[in-house]
Design an enzyme around this catalytic site. Sequence first.
Site, short mmCIF file in Angstrom:
data_model
loop_
_atom_site.label_atom_id
_atom_site.label_comp_id
_atom_site.label_asym_id
_atom_site.label_seq_id
_atom_site.Cartn_x
_atom_site.Cartn_y
_atom_site.Cartn_z
N CYS A 74 0.85 -1.21 -0.01
CA CYS A 74 -0.10 0.14 -0.33
C CYS A 74 0.87 1.29 0.04
O CYS A 74 2.07 1.31 0.27
CB CYS A 74 -0.90 0.09 1.16
SG CYS A 74 -1.89 -1.71 1.34
N ARG B 17 4.40 0.64 -5.96
CA ARG B 17 4.44 -0.31 -4.90
C ARG B 17 3.44 -1.41 -5.14
O ARG B 17 3.31 -2.34 -4.28
CB ARG B 17 4.08 0.56 -3.58
CG ARG B 17 5.11 1.50 -3.32
CD ARG B 17 4.70 2.66 -2.26
NE ARG B 17 4.41 1.93 -0.98
CZ ARG B 17 5.39 1.84 -0.01
NH1 ARG B 17 6.59 2.36 -0.49
NH2 ARG B 17 4.96 1.22 1.04
N TRP C 189 -2.99 -2.41 -1.74
CA TRP C 189 -2.68 -3.74 -2.13
C TRP C 189 -3.11 -4.79 -1.40
O TRP C 189 -2.97 -4.91 0.03
CB TRP C 189 -1.09 -3.87 -2.28
CG TRP C 189 -0.29 -5.06 -2.98
CD1 TRP C 189 -0.46 -5.30 -4.43
CD2 TRP C 189 0.19 -6.19 -2.51
NE1 TRP C 189 -0.07 -6.38 -4.78
CE2 TRP C 189 0.53 -7.12 -3.57
CE3 TRP C 189 0.60 -6.71 -1.53
CZ2 TRP C 189 1.01 -8.29 -3.48
CZ3 TRP C 189 1.21 -7.86 -1.09
CH2 TRP C 189 1.42 -8.61 -2.29
N ASN D 9 -1.20 1.34 5.98
CA ASN D 9 -0.03 0.41 5.31
C ASN D 9 0.26 -0.42 6.40
O ASN D 9 0.72 -0.09 7.36
CB ASN D 9 0.96 1.03 4.59
CG ASN D 9 1.82 0.02 3.86
OD1 ASN D 9 1.31 -0.97 3.49
ND2 ASN D 9 3.18 0.21 3.78
N GLY D 10 -0.23 -1.92 6.07
CA GLY D 10 0.70 -2.83 6.97
C GLY D 10 -0.54 -3.81 7.17
O GLY D 10 -1.63 -3.90 6.54
N GLU E 160 18.91 -15.56 -11.43
CA GLU E 160 18.41 -14.22 -11.62
C GLU E 160 17.77 -13.89 -13.03
O GLU E 160 16.79 -13.41 -13.13
CB GLU E 160 19.41 -13.13 -11.39
CG GLU E 160 19.09 -11.86 -11.48
CD GLU E 160 17.81 -11.35 -10.66
OE1 GLU E 160 17.29 -11.95 -9.78
OE2 GLU E 160 17.42 -10.06 -10.65
N LYS F 34 13.92 -12.70 -13.53
CA LYS F 34 13.64 -11.55 -14.57
C LYS F 34 12.70 -11.82 -15.47
O LYS F 34 11.57 -11.20 -15.85
CB LYS F 34 14.99 -10.99 -15.39
CG LYS F 34 15.86 -10.33 -14.13
CD LYS F 34 15.19 -8.75 -14.03
CE LYS F 34 14.98 -8.31 -12.58
NZ LYS F 34 14.81 -9.25 -11.68
N GLU G 54 9.14 -12.66 -14.13
CA GLU G 54 8.67 -11.42 -13.35
C GLU G 54 7.91 -10.63 -14.19
O GLU G 54 6.76 -10.23 -14.35
CB GLU G 54 9.76 -10.53 -12.86
CG GLU G 54 9.95 -11.10 -11.46
CD GLU G 54 11.02 -10.09 -10.96
OE1 GLU G 54 12.21 -9.78 -11.44
OE2 GLU G 54 10.72 -9.85 -9.87
N HIS H 100 19.51 -35.21 -14.56
CA HIS H 100 18.57 -35.75 -13.49
C HIS H 100 17.05 -35.14 -13.75
O HIS H 100 16.56 -35.17 -12.74
CB HIS H 100 19.22 -35.43 -12.26
CG HIS H 100 20.62 -35.83 -12.01
ND1 HIS H 100 21.05 -37.11 -12.18
CD2 HIS H 100 21.83 -35.18 -12.10
CE1 HIS H 100 22.23 -37.36 -12.27
NE2 HIS H 100 22.95 -35.97 -12.08
N LYS I 139 6.67 -4.01 -5.42
CA LYS I 139 8.10 -3.83 -5.34
C LYS I 139 8.59 -4.14 -3.93
O LYS I 139 9.86 -4.30 -4.02
CB LYS I 139 7.99 -2.22 -5.34
CG LYS I 139 9.56 -1.62 -5.52
CD LYS I 139 10.28 -2.22 -6.51
CE LYS I 139 11.96 -1.85 -6.59
NZ LYS I 139 12.53 -2.63 -7.56
C1 BG6 Z 1 9.88 -8.64 -4.58
C2 BG6 Z 1 10.29 -7.53 -5.84
O1 BG6 Z 1 8.53 -8.33 -4.23
O2 BG6 Z 1 10.56 -8.48 -3.43
C3 BG6 Z 1 11.69 -8.16 -6.26
O3 BG6 Z 1 9.51 -7.48 -6.78
C4 BG6 Z 1 12.65 -8.14 -4.89
O4 BG6 Z 1 12.49 -7.31 -7.25
C5 BG6 Z 1 12.09 -8.74 -3.71
O5 BG6 Z 1 13.83 -8.82 -5.11
C6 BG6 Z 1 12.80 -8.43 -2.31
O6 BG6 Z 1 12.56 -7.21 -2.25
P1 BG6 Z 1 13.89 -6.27 -1.30
O7 BG6 Z 1 13.24 -4.91 -1.11
O8 BG6 Z 1 13.74 -6.85 0.09
O9 BG6 Z 1 14.92 -6.38 -2.08
#
Ligand code: BG6
Length: 602
Positions: free
Chosen positions: A2, A27, A74, A100-101, A476, A480, A483, A499, A597
């Site tokens: 949020c 966010r 959110w 938020n929370g 990674e 990517k 995502e 395997h 995010k």
């Molecule tokens: C995810 C993000 O929600 O949280 C990723 O989309 C990120 O990009 C992961 O790597 C961890 O977030 P942070 O802020 O702890 O690095």
Amino acid sequence: MCGIIGYIGNQDAVPIIVEGLKKLEYRGYDSAGLAVCGADGFSVVKQKGRLDALEIRLKQQPLSGFAGIGHTRWATHGEPSDVNSHPHVGQQNRIAVVHNGIIENYQEIKEYLQQKGVTFHSQTDSEVIAQLAEYYYDKELIKTVVKLSRRLEGSYALGIMCAAHPDVLVAVKKDNPLIIGVSAHGHFIASDIPAVLKHTNQVYYLEDNEIAVLTAQGVQFFNTELETVSKKIETVSWNPEAAEKGGYPHFMLKEIMEQPQILKDTIANLLSGKGAEVMQQIDIKKFTRVCITACGSAYNAGLVAKYVFERLLRLPVEVETASEFRYKDAIIDEQSMVILISQSGETADTIAAMREAKRKGAFTLSIVNVVGSTLSKESDVCIYTAAGPEIAVATTKAFSAQLTALYLLAVRFAVGLGRLTPTQAKQYIGQIQSIPKKVAEILQEVDTVQRYAAACVGYKSVFFIGRNLDYAIATEGSLKLKEISYIHSEAYAGGELKHGTISLIEDNTLVVTLATVEKLYPKILSNAEQVLSRGARVLWIGNAQTDDYGGRLVQLRLPPIEELFAPSLSVIVLQLFAYYIAANKGLDIDKPRNLAKSVTVE
Ligand code: BG6
């Protein structure tokens, strides 16, 4: 998660709040709303959907006022809906709240209030806050907020307005970020800096259980004993453009392109700035084990660090996702160092992992990008990356900055353990300092990747393989792609193909192969041949001499570098590969579906 923004001053709050919410869209959200407080109480417009839908609603139902609070939601409790959107107002229409929370004891509070005759309209935990505040309210707003903060359990960042005090905006937080912005025309509360950057770069970071009381004239801070708290104002170095796209089609591409500069800044800070001082404080000889814990891409950075640390320190290094670490009753103690990696510094699982590590007496070192974030404040020491605001949900520059911080930490610790002489360390550091320039070289050649990626749009599944460090960075590359392009992908250690995974290889299956670890070239080449012989196509990232297998293997070379740091170069190709596939699919690259995010709830 949020996003919250509040404003009180001598300008109309509504456009300021809407503009601020737009800067918080990254966010992740499903609903949005705002409330303004006038002499005759609150006016609230809130609904499920994106901000542009809210703006249309505001054209139909104009609001204005000198004080207001806004929110992007959110969903965590209660599905996305108009009634579950924030702000929430108590049944007497007296107190409005944005939150938020997660309030962990909201059920018991809700039942208690229902017995007192309070009627709830939403399924959210947040509505409990507004109803409880009204229940407690006895004309003293700040005392009400203190009582409220003592009753709520869980995490919260709150913006609170009271119709009986239209010239006051109150904020309080626990385990969730909240900043207070100070500008010439008014004062702000916000979840994050980009929301206020257009108006000010002067901010206070609210600490847990501090109460901020904002008026058009100024800001006061109190603790929960109602004692005045004096706080230092901070100047944010990010300019408004830094939080804008800067002419790129997506924040993600802008942030990929920013990497040479932010890596230079991060390395400089860690070699001679504040970061260097922090690293010098740490006596690595006190520790017998190192654990690294994080989430998402930050976890993948930890996987790369494991190989680098173990190669240089000759100490066992464990890497664990924070969501696992926090509940595994980790075997750690005072002689353990727990490294927590987090761009936002607000990821709930990573914060919980840190608190668990501290509870067990371990030394906690956080590597964080957002100044003043919870992790940065609660860990024993914090090393800041200097990646600047990272708006795209899928991290790129912050990830690369984390890698360089981890490399420098490894070199410094290796010297501390006598594993590296100062001269050897200098050579490694020279290699690390060459990363920004080499990343820039790769970024000058994006068209090769762009062309290759354009032909990959139709894939339903892509494999990433590598060995040793290459396997770590392959994770990674795979994340990517998943995502932002929504294409299924798996990262595998090359030796594991036989395997199981190899049964999935069919005609034209794409296998992205990382090959930068010299001593393992023959092994990873043999893995590539195994899949090629079964009809696969291979994108080979590395400099080993190899055949093109009738055009089915395409090779992308990298600038030469010490192999320990090659992940910083191969990841650039992987970022571009994922980006251009997603761009060719026309997807919402900066705000991928279902992702946030920073996941500040469990
Ligand atoms: C995810 C993000 O929600 O949280 C990723 O989309 C990120 O990009 C992961 O790597 C961890 O977030 P942070 O802020 O702890 O690095």
